[in-house]
Write an enzyme that holds these catalytic residues in place. Sequence first.
Site, PDB file in Angstrom:
ATOM      1  N   ILE A  63       0.896  -1.165   0.000  1.00 41.24           N
ATOM      2  CA  ILE A  63       0.000   0.000   0.000  1.00 41.24           C
ATOM      3  C   ILE A  63       0.932   1.212   0.000  1.00 41.24           C
ATOM      4  CG2 ILE A  63      -0.235  -0.130   2.538  1.00 41.24           C
ATOM      5  CD1 ILE A  63      -3.022   1.143   2.218  1.00 41.24           C
ATOM      6  N   SER A  64       0.743   2.104  -0.950  1.00 40.49           N
ATOM      7  CA  SER A  64       1.694   3.211  -1.145  1.00 40.49           C
ATOM      8  C   SER A  64       1.747   4.131   0.068  1.00 40.49           C
ATOM      9  CB  SER A  64       1.303   4.035  -2.377  1.00 40.49           C
ATOM     10  OG  SER A  64       1.594   3.330  -3.551  1.00 40.49           O
TER      11      SER A  64
END
Length: 213
Positions: A63-64
Amino acid sequence: MRDTFKHQGLRQQLVNVLIGKGITDKTVLNAIGKIPRHLFMDSGFLDHAYQDKAFPIAADQTISQPYTVAFQTELMQIEKGDKVLEIGTGSGYQTAVLCDLGAKVYTIERQQELFKKTSKFLPKLGYRAKKFVFGDGYKGLQEQAPFKSIIVTAGAPFVPKPLLAQLEIGGRLVIPVGDNVQTMTLFVRKGVMEFDKTEFGEFRFVPLLEDKN
């Protein structure tokens, strides 16, 4: 899992961190302040959900980092009703941000595990993309083109020509280009064959995978 006052307070702290790092778009900051990022992560990482860091999710993806999500989204200059293509649905967190901004989101994921999970999960939270697609992001989504903006959420070793071709005139492609380290790159389509290119510093992404389906 719930969204508590503690989570909301942590989100506000995260928004302040992003402001300190130079994010100015109020609509983007509001979306980050509203979306329960902890629900997009494995329970083992819940204590870290509102740190400005990337974290592992299923299928060896991540997840960025919130700053990266905010930075890419800000470059897109989204207005309500814009038709947007996202390459790399992943956890769905970036998708949720785009939906919150009022974009009509078409999103492509090529990891079957993530595609199944996220396409069921996002609508439960109230984030409804126009279309979830299981497929190869390098090819874009020709049947729905053109798009006002396209965002690539994985590191691309080169810029896929179909993505440039699927932008409308005036449209914006935001893509991290490079192998081990990527340069965030913005292409603005000025004409049929004419694009303005601007580069913005280095970022690190998982690689954009090709042709595994």
